[in-house]
Design a protein around this motif. Structure first.
Motif, short mmCIF file in Angstrom:
data_model
loop_
_atom_site.label_atom_id
_atom_site.label_comp_id
_atom_site.label_asym_id
_atom_site.label_seq_id
_atom_site.Cartn_x
_atom_site.Cartn_y
_atom_site.Cartn_z
N ALA A 96 -13.25 52.55 19.76
CA ALA A 96 -12.16 53.11 18.97
C ALA A 96 -10.90 53.21 19.82
CB ALA A 96 -12.55 54.47 18.40
N ILE A 116 -16.72 40.90 11.39
CA ILE A 116 -15.93 41.84 10.58
C ILE A 116 -16.52 42.06 9.19
CG2 ILE A 116 -13.62 42.38 9.67
CD1 ILE A 116 -13.67 42.44 12.70
N ALA A 162 -9.43 46.41 15.59
CA ALA A 162 -9.80 47.83 15.58
C ALA A 162 -11.17 48.03 14.95
CB ALA A 162 -8.75 48.65 14.83
N ILE A 163 -11.45 47.21 13.95
CA ILE A 163 -12.72 47.36 13.24
C ILE A 163 -13.91 47.02 14.14
CG2 ILE A 163 -14.13 46.36 11.37
CD1 ILE A 163 -11.50 46.19 9.75
N ILE A 164 -13.69 46.07 15.04
CA ILE A 164 -14.82 45.67 15.88
C ILE A 164 -14.88 46.45 17.19
CG2 ILE A 164 -13.93 43.81 17.37
CD1 ILE A 164 -16.42 42.21 16.01
N CYS A 165 -13.83 47.14 17.53
CA CYS A 165 -13.80 47.81 18.84
C CYS A 165 -14.86 48.91 18.92
CB CYS A 165 -12.42 48.40 19.10
SG CYS A 165 -12.39 49.34 20.66
N ILE A 205 -19.58 44.14 9.44
CA ILE A 205 -19.28 45.53 9.83
C ILE A 205 -18.80 46.31 8.61
CG2 ILE A 205 -17.74 46.98 11.22
CD1 ILE A 205 -17.95 44.83 13.42
N SER A 232 -6.06 44.57 11.42
CA SER A 232 -7.04 45.58 11.86
C SER A 232 -8.39 45.03 12.30
CB SER A 232 -7.29 46.65 10.77
OG SER A 232 -6.14 47.41 10.59
N ARG A 233 -8.53 43.73 12.32
CA ARG A 233 -9.82 43.19 12.74
C ARG A 233 -10.21 43.69 14.13
NH1 ARG A 233 -11.79 38.56 10.09
NH2 ARG A 233 -12.57 37.74 12.07
N ARG A 255 -8.32 56.52 14.95
CA ARG A 255 -9.57 57.24 15.16
C ARG A 255 -9.74 58.29 14.06
NH1 ARG A 255 -12.90 58.38 19.83
NH2 ARG A 255 -11.74 56.81 20.99
N ARG A 262 -18.57 55.01 15.03
CA ARG A 262 -17.29 55.11 14.33
C ARG A 262 -17.49 55.00 12.83
NH1 ARG A 262 -14.58 50.48 15.45
NH2 ARG A 262 -15.01 49.83 13.30
#
Ligand SMILES: Cc1ncc(C[n+]2csc(CCOP(=O)(O)OP(=O)(O)O)c2C)c(N)n1
Ligand SMILES: Cc1ncc(C[n+]2csc(CCOP(=O)(O)OP(=O)(O)O)c2C)c(N)n1
Ligand code: SF4
Ligand code: SF4
Ligand code: SF4
Ligand code: SF4
Lengths: 174, 354, 247, 67, 247, 354, 67, 174
Positions: free
Chosen positions: G61, E181, G55-58, E184, G52-53, E7, E29
């Motif tokens: 966070a 992904i 985490a990137i889409i969550c 994003i 990390s995919r 985070r 985020r």
């Protein structure tokens, strides 16, 4: 003492300036004064008028229903405001542009060909000062000196302009 | 007009410009507005003066945008101002409610004109209800100042900024077409803006957590608490900020009540009545909210009559009725749509009541 | 001798409050002539703006409604929804249409409401005394831009006709000028076209008309026409930006 | 060949008609109407070809043209 | 082992009220990460909209102001005028930015205000229960279009990024999507670019983000991403529509 | 719900839908609105129903557009309606002032929520002032109907259209989040819309000169005359259209006054008080404007006390004070921001005053 | 080679991370958190490549990734 | 007689329908009823609740601060509303999803694994009817027949659905 003066004419004839100069001069002499222009949609179509009140007492409203004095620079405004003049009031008419002066037997009517005189003077735009002159001659409501001061405050840095306009003023006072 | 030079002597400016100059002197450097008659001279004046003093003048795309630009500038700590006339002020009601709810200072000028709808540009006092009871939604209050001459335009505009900062609350100058357009002598006194700390201002969260300015309160009962605290503030303002001019109210049989342009005429009518041996007095509320309730409530004489004069169809008269507590002793004289009372007519009505 | 030019039926014989040489007068006449030539007076409803043309209802012998400043397109939308056979048009200035009311303009155009918009672009606010409009030219002095419109502060003049042409709901978008006889004739043709588009049920039509405001341009009427021809069209090129069936 | 009739009650003296007339038929007059406006007047009457240019540009629909 | 993803500073560690799978969370985020990567947190001020993201001020550790529905650009204009060194951005939904507030959007963009707009296009009004937005797809069923968005009645979805790109005041306008992904990542780059444009004083920048609203699309979160990729981008093509110095 | 089938039996619908169905039955075929909680069910209902009955439903780009679409549709003779909640109603104030000034019929629904600003979506009565005193500019009045149960939502909505047409005046239904969201049984009675001739409608000037609908009056004194005629109309409405429910006011020592959602609770509290031997009664204004002034004014007993209960910080209480004429006998119980009073608490306050 | 830590207090169980994980590391769990939400859990821990995919889409966070 | 019932759980568990069915059934039996949903922003995040009041007297407000009955379909709502239950109130908890039922000694607490039972029945979505069943078993506030009628009015033309849900209802009543 309380004097309610309406100046009226076309846009561009400087009727607003007449009102402002008189008000400013009055203020310089320690009187209570108000100045109130016609505004907004009224202005369309080229007519313009303003009301100046000079008084020794507080002025309750700058609006005058029945003015003491009318300085009429053209025909339509002579008609419009002439009928509203106080009984026994004073009408100063720019006779260059006003053929038939409003008829009311109670009024004092002064005709002065302000536009032609101004043209002769070589400065069309000073017809308004000639009107002021004529008025001051009849009623010394404010002094010439105050008018000069007022002029220079309202048009700062225009000393040369004042010189012509002073002539016009004096012409009106003749 | 440079403040130093002008400090002592009186000048002749139109009322709209007087408001503008007072704002400049009071430290206002952020003006946002949209043209509307009869307040255009104020907008034009600010356009010119803000260039001179290095402030921000922005003609917005609409009144909605203007009031929200004020919101933004105020949130960042500026003394910000907007002005309009009746229809434009109607459009600002949502924004005013937000500013009040977010407790931001703001100065809003309404140079009233004839309504309803487009109406006309003649002077009027038809927006008393809107200003005083809140034209927007929710239980907020704004401080409403009602000048009746150019000097008050100047002094009360300066005061408006101080009050806005002090209470974090919108303040409205409620003027009308006469006051806005008229020129009369005014002393451009030196104004010393009150310095109020603003620890809530948004500056970027440097060395501290982020701040929020909002009117939404998430916790259960949050908005209720917020409203209670607003009411608490309003009570404080009511206790401290009532302003009112009175004349001979204890000796009078007839008390005339008026504010703004109509107060000038009413005063003259009262003087006229006195000269003719009538026992008359007047009350001129200067703050319309907080309304000078106590002046009426404290007056115990059950015989006094009240004549309320407004350039509308009867709005402040409701507050007078409420405070006097006896509708039979409260009389109204007024019309809407450009009507301006005459001293003589007011006098006649006073005489009839005496 | 035959009368070859006279006042058309729909134009009331009355004094207008417009300043001498104001383009509103010409535009009013053209709209009236088009309505009479198309024979639609008896089913046409107009919406007047807040602006110098607020009194249009005194000048056209038509059914006309006032709308709050900027809201004519919304009012027209409500009207058209009651009886789609009515021909509904708005007549708006640049403050009305492109400043306070631009959201209504864009959404009404985007919906493809079958109405016609007559848009008078005179680069200032006339009614309120010559303030900056969204269409004020770069550098143009107005009551609220005493040093001229500053692009850094206010950006460039908004090109309404081009911008709206991007919206699929718009069937006809054109810019014309009241600068001289040929252009006045073209203006009339554009207005006629716009009404015809509506009569054919094709959706939103708009005619942007460059129009003189001698008063707040501080020019004579003759100079004002010259100003349109020499200056204004450089910023606002004339032409048809869209003409098609409703998508 | 042509004739123009000016409705001087409507004329605002803007002078656009004078400007566009190819034959210099129209001139400013020194008379003003009931509103105090110096209206235009027809001077070179016989020159008029009835082209209607003056009427087309008149913002006040003050001109009728005959031919 | 090293932490490679966590985070970011500016994103508060708190529960959000968003529905499961809502794109607002991802966009929040990304904005926070960009602000931290650019090191501008301490001079950044945000403006929160009225919409599902109204509570953004609880989620970002930034100075943030609420704005009435649709007015964030006006509020941001006021803010930026106080201290031009502040980085000011708005975060707005499609109802907020393109319906009620489109006039503020367009005029702020046209003025070239040096602010950044993060525009969440989820094709519905989330907060009020799934009504039609100006960006609702043709035929899409919503609470107020029970038979699907009817083009004849409502016109076509508004293309905000393309439309604004026409305005000279706009320096950067781009459309991205939270659909997978790579997209994003691109979204984050676009947001960064937009803030950089502001930092460079180049004027108005906007990033339109296609974002899932599983709740009112009546789809699962996974289906929602697929919907963006397969359907939404057909109406709203991704890409940069403008990138230049301020004219 | 088909009207015929539903006529006799009661159905369970949420209040927002009840309003919608009443509008449909009253002949409304033109609805323009912008979503906002807590009235969204009304907008959604109209979207569906207008498709069914062949009417016009249009989700506008904003509240400003919505109210002006209503203006346009009404100018062409349609029974037109819009609805919103507090912030959205603030945005409609300019339009409402125009509609009132142009004397057009219109029905406007405000399902109030907590303010000021964004506030929250909890029920509230914080827009009394805005509705009753006029949130917009100028001296106009709109008829304000305050239903307190679903049946009244239905009946008063139907009435609203008739009143709007009869008086060429906007009519507001002032409801709140409770009334809008709650379901309770309602009889969808057959509604027979009153047929009012509308010779002013714009249709295209067929065989007649053009008509104009406007709020600007050019002639000198024109707007003054127009305002006078509006006031004349308002007096007529005041004389004829006051609606009010009262209970035991002559026998009561304490009279509770409330409208809308809080009136339900207040009634229950009065019954509770009666059961405990307290002489209590109530006044439930149904028209907030015209306010049932005479009910208060006619009551001569100088000992009666009044308890005004509102879900706000005190708004209608000002009208009660004004009409009772003695502030010391008028008491207020209320809070803003989502607070809902409880029967027991109201009862306690009645008891204290008895 | 990688490790993911799921903050189940933040997870809303939307399942996007499960969808994007190339190694099927994550699965829906049958446990719900304090809000009553069925959160995701790490099942094939050892498969994680720390890409990390997830985490990137969550959107919440809720995922930390270590490598 | 007056009964205030709160039904609460996730969005999608059908808690709104519980409230509506009970209200409708009450109305069909000639009682006064109100139904009041949670609405707006509260709905985000997936929680939902509704309040139903059934009474023989006029109902002053559809809002209940201290309900008589709570039908809790998940854990957070059990916590949230359980503490507000009237003294001596009735709590019916979906024990499939609620591990630790709220502790208050004054309450009558009924645990029923509604979700598992519904899953067993082969219709996940009927857990809400099982909850109603459990409630009706404990307090026959409305009749089974009225519930059936209400169901069919609220979901017109869904007779087949009713058959499954009737089973669920009976299961709850067992
Ligand atoms: C809500 C509102 N805001 C402002 C005004 C004042 N106003 C009247 S007309 C106008 C603009 C006029 O300009 P434009 O639309 O360009 O028309 P023009 O007068 O130039 O023909 C303005 C700002 C108003 N009447 N109402
Ligand atoms: C003046 C006003 N009108 C309407 C609303 C109600 N409202 C709140 S958010 C919203 C739209 C939300 O949609 P969007 O902007 O697309 O954001 P999302 O919720 O989808 O993220 C509306 C209409 C309001 N709060 N204020
Ligand atoms: S101000 Fe300009 S637009 Fe208005 S009437 Fe005069 S010339 Fe025409
Ligand atoms: S164009 Fe018309 S208004 Fe102008 S001078 Fe000629 S006749 Fe008169
Ligand atoms: S309603 Fe849509 S936009 Fe709003 S939080 Fe839920 S998923 Fe996100
Ligand atoms: S880091 Fe990559 S491999 Fe590991 S769980 Fe997340 S998505 Fe799967």
């Amino acid at each position: 003492m309380r004097e309610e003066i309406v100046a009226a004419g076309f846009g561009g004839q400087g009727v607003m300036l007449i009102g402002k100069i008189l008000a400013y001069a009055g203020m310089l002499e320690g009187k209570q004064v108000t100045y109130f222009p016609s505004y907004g949609a009224e202005v369309r179509g080229g007519t313009a008028n303003s009301t100046t009140i000079i008084s020794t007492a507080e002025i309750p409203t700058p609006v005058s229903r029945h003015p003491d004095v009318l300085l009429a620079m053209n025909s339509p405004s002579c008609k419009k405001f002439g009928s509203r003049l106080k009984k026994g009031g004073l009408l100063i008419a720019n006779s260059s542009l006003i053929e038939n002066v409003f008829k009311r037997s109670d009024l004092t009517i002064i005709k002065i060909p302000a536009t032609s005189l101004a043209n002769n003077l070589g400065n069309k735009r000073s017809a308004n000062m000639i009107m002021i002159g004529a008025y001051l001659k009849y009623k010394a409501i404010v002094s010439l000196k105050s008018v000069e001061k007022a002029f220079l405050i309202l048009l700062p840095g225009k000393k040369d302009l004042w010189d012509i306009n002073k002539k016009a003023l004096r012409l009106g006072m003749e | 007009m440079k403040s130093k030079a002008a400090k002592e002597r009186k000048v002749l400016m139109c009322g709209n410009e007087v408001i503008g100059e007072a704002a400049v002197q009071a430290g206002c450097r952020h003006y946002f507005g949209y043209p509307i008659t009869p307040q255009n001279e104020l907008t034009a004046y600010m356009a010119k003066r803000m260039e001179e003093v290095g402030g921000v003048f922005l003609q917005s795309e609409s009144e909605l945008a203007a009031i929200n630009m004020v919101l933004g500038a105020s949130a960042c700590g500026a003394r910000a101002m907007t002005s309009s006339s009746s229809p434009g002020i109607s459009l600002k009601q949502e924004g005013i409610s937000y500013i009040a709810g977010m407790e931001l200072p703001a100065v809003i000028v309404n140079v009233m004109r004839g309504g309803p709808g487009l109406g006309n540009i003649s002077p009027s006092q038809s927006d008393y209800f809107q200003a005083v009871k809140g034209g927007g939604h929710g239980d907020y209050r704004i401080i409403v100042l009602a000048p009746s001459c150019s000097q008050e335009l100047y002094d009360l505009t300066a005061l408006a900024f101080d009050l806005a900062d002090t209470y974090r609350n919108p303040v409205m100058i409620l003027a009308d077409g006469i006051l806005g357009q008229m020129m009369e002598p005014v002393a451009l006194r030196q104004i010393n803006p009150k310095h109020v700390k603003k620890p809530w201002v948004l500056t970027g969260a440097k060395n501290r957590p982020g701040r929020r300015l909002c009117s939404l309160f998430l916790e259960t009962g949050g908005l209720e608490k917020h409203n209670a605290s607003l009411q608490e503030k309003y009570r404080r303002i009511k206790a401290k900020e009532v302003r009112c001019e009175t004349y001979n109210i204890s000796g009078a049989e007839v008390i005339a009540v008026a504010y703004g342009s109509s107060a000038r005429l009413t005063k003259a009518a009262v003087k006229m009545a006195e000269e003719r041996g009538i026992k008359a007095g007047y009350i001129k509320p200067i703050t319309l909210w907080p309304f000078p309730e106590d002046v009426f409530i404290k007056e115990k004489d059950k015989n006094k009559k009240y004549l309320v004069v407004e350039m509308n169809e009867g709005q402040m008269v409701e507050d007078v009725e409420r405070c006097v507590g006896d509708r039979k002793r409260v009389f109204f004289y007024g019309h809407a749509g450009g009507w301006i009372p005459q001293t003589e007519d007011i006098f006649k009505r006073i005489k009839k009541l005496a | 001798m035959k009368k070859v030019f006279g006042r058309t039926r729909t134009l009331r014989d009355t004094h207008t409050h417009y300043c001498p040489g104001c383009g509103h007068g010409i535009a009013h006449r053209l709209v009236a002539e088009v309505i009479d030539e198309l024979g639609i007076r008896e089913r046409t409803i107009g919406v007047a703006p807040i602006g110098c043309a607020v009194l249009a209802y005194y000048y056209w012998d038509l059914d006309i409604c006032e709308a709050p400043h900027g809201r004519p397109p919304a009012v027209a939308t409500g009207m058209k929804s009651v009886n789609p056979k009515n021909i509904v048009f708005t007549y708006q200035g640049d403050g009305d249409l492109a400043a306070i009311g631009f959201n209504e303009t864009i959404h009404t155009a985007n919906r493809g409401e079958n109405i016609t918009v007559i848009f008078i672009n005179n680069a200032v606010y006339g009614m309120t005394g010559g303030q900056m409009a969204p269409t004020t030219l770069c550098g143009q002095v107005t009551a609220t831009t005493p040093s001229g419109r500053n692009v850094k502060r206010y950006g460039h003049p908004i090109h309404v006709a081009e911008l709206l042409a991007n919206l699929p709901g718009v069937s006809f978008s054109s810019r014309v000028a009241l600068s001289d006889i040929p252009n006045i004739m073209k203006t009339k043709q554009a207005i006629k076209k716009a009404f015809q588009v509506q009569m054919d049920g094709k959706g939103f039509s708009i005619v942007e008309i460059l129009s003189p405001c001698p008063t707040y341009w501080r020019k004579t009427p003759v100079e004002s026409l010259k100003f349109i021809k020499e200056k204004m069209v450089k910023t606002f090129p004339l032409g048809v930006f869209k003409e098609c069936g409703k998508k | 060949m042509g004739k123009v009739v000016i409705n001087s009650a409507r004329c605002k003296g803007c002078g656009l008609c004078i400007e566009v007339c190819p034959k210099n038929v129209l001139v400013p007059s020194s008379k003003n109407n009931h509103l105090g406006i110096y209206v235009v007047e027809v001077k070179n009457k016989e020159e008029c070809i009835g082209c209607s240019r003056c009427a087309i540009i008149c913002p006040d629909a003050a001109i009728e043209v005959y031919r």
